[in-house]
Design an enzyme around this catalytic site. Structure first.
Site, PDB file in Angstrom:
ATOM      1  N   ALA A 123     -57.328 -15.655 -14.783  1.00  0.00           N
ATOM      2  CA  ALA A 123     -56.068 -16.387 -14.911  1.00  0.00           C
ATOM      3  C   ALA A 123     -55.273 -15.900 -16.118  1.00  0.00           C
ATOM      4  CB  ALA A 123     -56.334 -17.886 -15.017  1.00  0.00           C
ATOM      5  N   ASP A 236     -58.984  -2.171 -18.109  1.00  0.00           N
ATOM      6  CA  ASP A 236     -59.351  -0.758 -18.211  1.00  0.00           C
ATOM      7  C   ASP A 236     -60.449  -0.405 -17.212  1.00  0.00           C
ATOM      8  OD1 ASP A 236     -57.537   0.057 -20.107  1.00  0.00           O
ATOM      9  OD2 ASP A 236     -58.904  -0.153 -21.809  1.00  0.00           O
ATOM     10  N   ARG A 264     -53.204  11.522  21.680  1.00  0.00           N
ATOM     11  CA  ARG A 264     -51.957  11.115  22.327  1.00  0.00           C
ATOM     12  C   ARG A 264     -51.286  12.321  22.991  1.00  0.00           C
ATOM     13  NH1 ARG A 264     -48.734   6.956  24.331  1.00  0.00           N
ATOM     14  NH2 ARG A 264     -46.546   7.263  23.774  1.00  0.00           N
ATOM     15  N   GLN A 275     -45.841  20.762  14.874  1.00  0.00           N
ATOM     16  CA  GLN A 275     -45.916  21.131  13.463  1.00  0.00           C
ATOM     17  C   GLN A 275     -45.463  19.995  12.552  1.00  0.00           C
ATOM     18  OE1 GLN A 275     -43.178  24.061  11.424  1.00  0.00           O
ATOM     19  NE2 GLN A 275     -45.032  25.316  11.483  1.00  0.00           N
ATOM     20  N   GLN A 335     -45.653   5.530  10.982  1.00  0.00           N
ATOM     21  CA  GLN A 335     -44.607   6.349  11.600  1.00  0.00           C
ATOM     22  C   GLN A 335     -45.179   7.231  12.702  1.00  0.00           C
ATOM     23  OE1 GLN A 335     -41.512   5.854  10.712  1.00  0.00           O
ATOM     24  NE2 GLN A 335     -40.527   7.395  11.996  1.00  0.00           N
ATOM     25  N   GLU A 362     -52.234  -6.283 -11.620  1.00  0.00           N
ATOM     26  CA  GLU A 362     -52.977  -5.612 -12.698  1.00  0.00           C
ATOM     27  C   GLU A 362     -52.140  -4.517 -13.360  1.00  0.00           C
ATOM     28  OE1 GLU A 362     -57.142  -4.715 -12.107  1.00  0.00           O
ATOM     29  OE2 GLU A 362     -57.269  -6.222 -10.522  1.00  0.00           O
ATOM     30  N   GLY A 363     -50.850  -4.777 -13.436  1.00  0.00           N
ATOM     31  CA  GLY A 363     -49.929  -3.838 -14.051  1.00  0.00           C
ATOM     32  C   GLY A 363     -49.168  -3.059 -13.002  1.00  0.00           C
ATOM     33  N   SER A 365     -46.568  -0.406 -11.152  1.00  0.00           N
ATOM     34  CA  SER A 365     -46.474   1.050 -11.327  1.00  0.00           C
ATOM     35  C   SER A 365     -45.615   1.424 -12.524  1.00  0.00           C
ATOM     36  CB  SER A 365     -45.898   1.695 -10.050  1.00  0.00           C
ATOM     37  OG  SER A 365     -46.801   1.571  -8.975  1.00  0.00           O
ATOM     38  N   GLU A 366     -44.556   0.648 -12.753  1.00  0.00           N
ATOM     39  CA  GLU A 366     -43.681   0.928 -13.894  1.00  0.00           C
ATOM     40  C   GLU A 366     -44.421   0.746 -15.219  1.00  0.00           C
ATOM     41  OE1 GLU A 366     -41.476   0.353 -10.312  1.00  0.00           O
ATOM     42  OE2 GLU A 366     -42.964  -0.952 -11.283  1.00  0.00           O
TER      43      GLU A 366
END
Length: 378
Positions: A123, A236, A264, A275, A335, A362-363, A365-366
């Site tokens: 928490a 960490d 498919r 390709q 996709q 947990e933080g 990306s920034e």
């Protein structure tokens, strides 16, 4: 899964975990109330000794090797994100108690956490203190030889169902990170309440209300006003393993995409003959493998007891790249598979919802980029 840098013992561990997940855990997935703690699943992981892998060592208090934790989370995630998340939250919530708590606190909670009888939670976050964890405002007001907790916590995984919480509160006003103390708080404490929050992907998460919850000196985790260090030590270790969770999701998505495109029929052959499709698969596999190497590198640095700044930087790199790569891999798989991937119940539909959150918790990306940047320039 790559065998790079994995010993024979580690490869056997991965095989065993997958076998347990498929034979003992998968049947319990989805059997609980959506968005709430699946206690039967947590107990099953305790019975299979998977929770015990979080904590091992001669003194029965050391954390498990970071590499073991990463392999455990990655392997579980390829089978079931629900099982992986249940295990990870148990570790995240109990780590501060078992490593920084008093002997009495560890003795009280350790057997129940590792058996899966007691559900743990971490928490830290609040409505105005998410990425800026040093800004938290849950108050710990002096009360005799202890404190009374007043305020709220938000976005707390396993809340409000947890039996025990690692709670971070402000003991010194206006001191930012230097005025935070960590406490162990029983889920049955007087004055503690909460409610579940509905999320885009069903996940046990909620809000906690602290109305004068009493904590004593025996409930302090670590030292008074040094709780931020407890939180960072925990992150960490767990940030690389968040990356490992992302790897497992990405591997599952890649496997699904390969199976679909190689079977498919389209344009006179199988879809993978195109390709444009084969190059997408190549990009997915390459980013996944690069992320895996970063996760393993971060875990190895932690286990080798590298310099704290190096551990923090590598952990941030691992979480950043692995979660961003997983988002790319899952999205690309959707996709390639097409509309059926978005139908409720399809494996990719589930992954598409689950893969988004790890780039935030947990933080975000920034924040990881900020940590990495500072480590390079200071």
């Amino acid at each position: 899964m790559s065998a790079f840098a994995l010993s024979v013992q580690q490869q056997e561990f991965v095989r065993l975990v997958r076998e347990i997940a498929e034979s003992e855990l998968l049947g319990l997935v989805g059997t609980g109330t959506p968005g709430r703690v699946n206690r039967d699943l947590v107990r099953a992981m305790g019975k299979q000794s998977l929770l015990a892998r979080l904590y091992s060592g001669a003194d029965d208090s050391r954390s498990a090797a970071a590499m073991d934790l990463c392999l455990l989370r990655e392997t579980l995630a390829t089978v079931s994100t629900e099982a992986e998340t249940a295990l990870a939250l148990q570790g995240l919530g109990s780590y501060p108690i078992l490593l920084s708590g008093t002997r009495e606190a560890a003795k009280r909670w350790r057997p129940h956490v590792l058996s899966g009888e007691a559900v743990a939670a971490f928490a830290l976050s609040e409505s105005e203190a998410g990425s800026d964890a040093g800004a938290l405002s849950l108050r710990a007001e002096p009360d005799g030889d202890g404190w009374r907790l007043h305020g709220e916590k938000l976005w707390i995984s396993n809340a409000p169902d947890a039996d025990v919480y690692s709670v971070f509160a402000r003991t010194t006003p206006n001191a930012r990170a230097r005025g935070v103390t960590a406490f162990v708080v029983s889920g049955s404490s007087s004055g503690l309440s909460g409610e579940h929050l509905d999320m885009i992907s069903p996940h046990p998460i909620g809000r906690l209300h602290f109305d004068g919850v009493r904590v004593g000196p025996e409930d302090v985790l670590g030292e008074v006003d040094a709780g931020f260090e407890v939180a960072m030590r925990t992150l960490d270790l767990f940030r690389p393993s968040v990356g490992a969770f992302a790897l497992g999701m990405a591997q599952s998505a890649l496997d699904t995409a390969i199976a679909h495109t190689t079977s498919r029929q389209a344009f006179g052959g199988v879809l993978s003959d195109q390709q444009a499709v084969s190059h997408k698969l190549a990009d997915m596999a390459t980013r996944l493998e690069a992320a895996r190497l970063l996760v393993y590198s971060a875990a190895s640095a932690y286990d080798a007891e590298a310099e704290p700044t190096e551990i923090t930087r590598r952990s941030a790199m691992a979480k950043l790249e692995a979660t961003e790569a997983a988002q790319f891999v899952v999205d690309t798989a959707v996709q390639l598979v097409g509309a059926r991937a978005l139908q409720h119940g399809h494996p990719l539909e589930h992954l598409y919802r689950d893969v988004r959150a790890p780039r935030i918790y947990e933080g975000a990306s920034e924040i990881q980029r900020t940590i990495i940047g500072r480590s390079l320039t200071r």
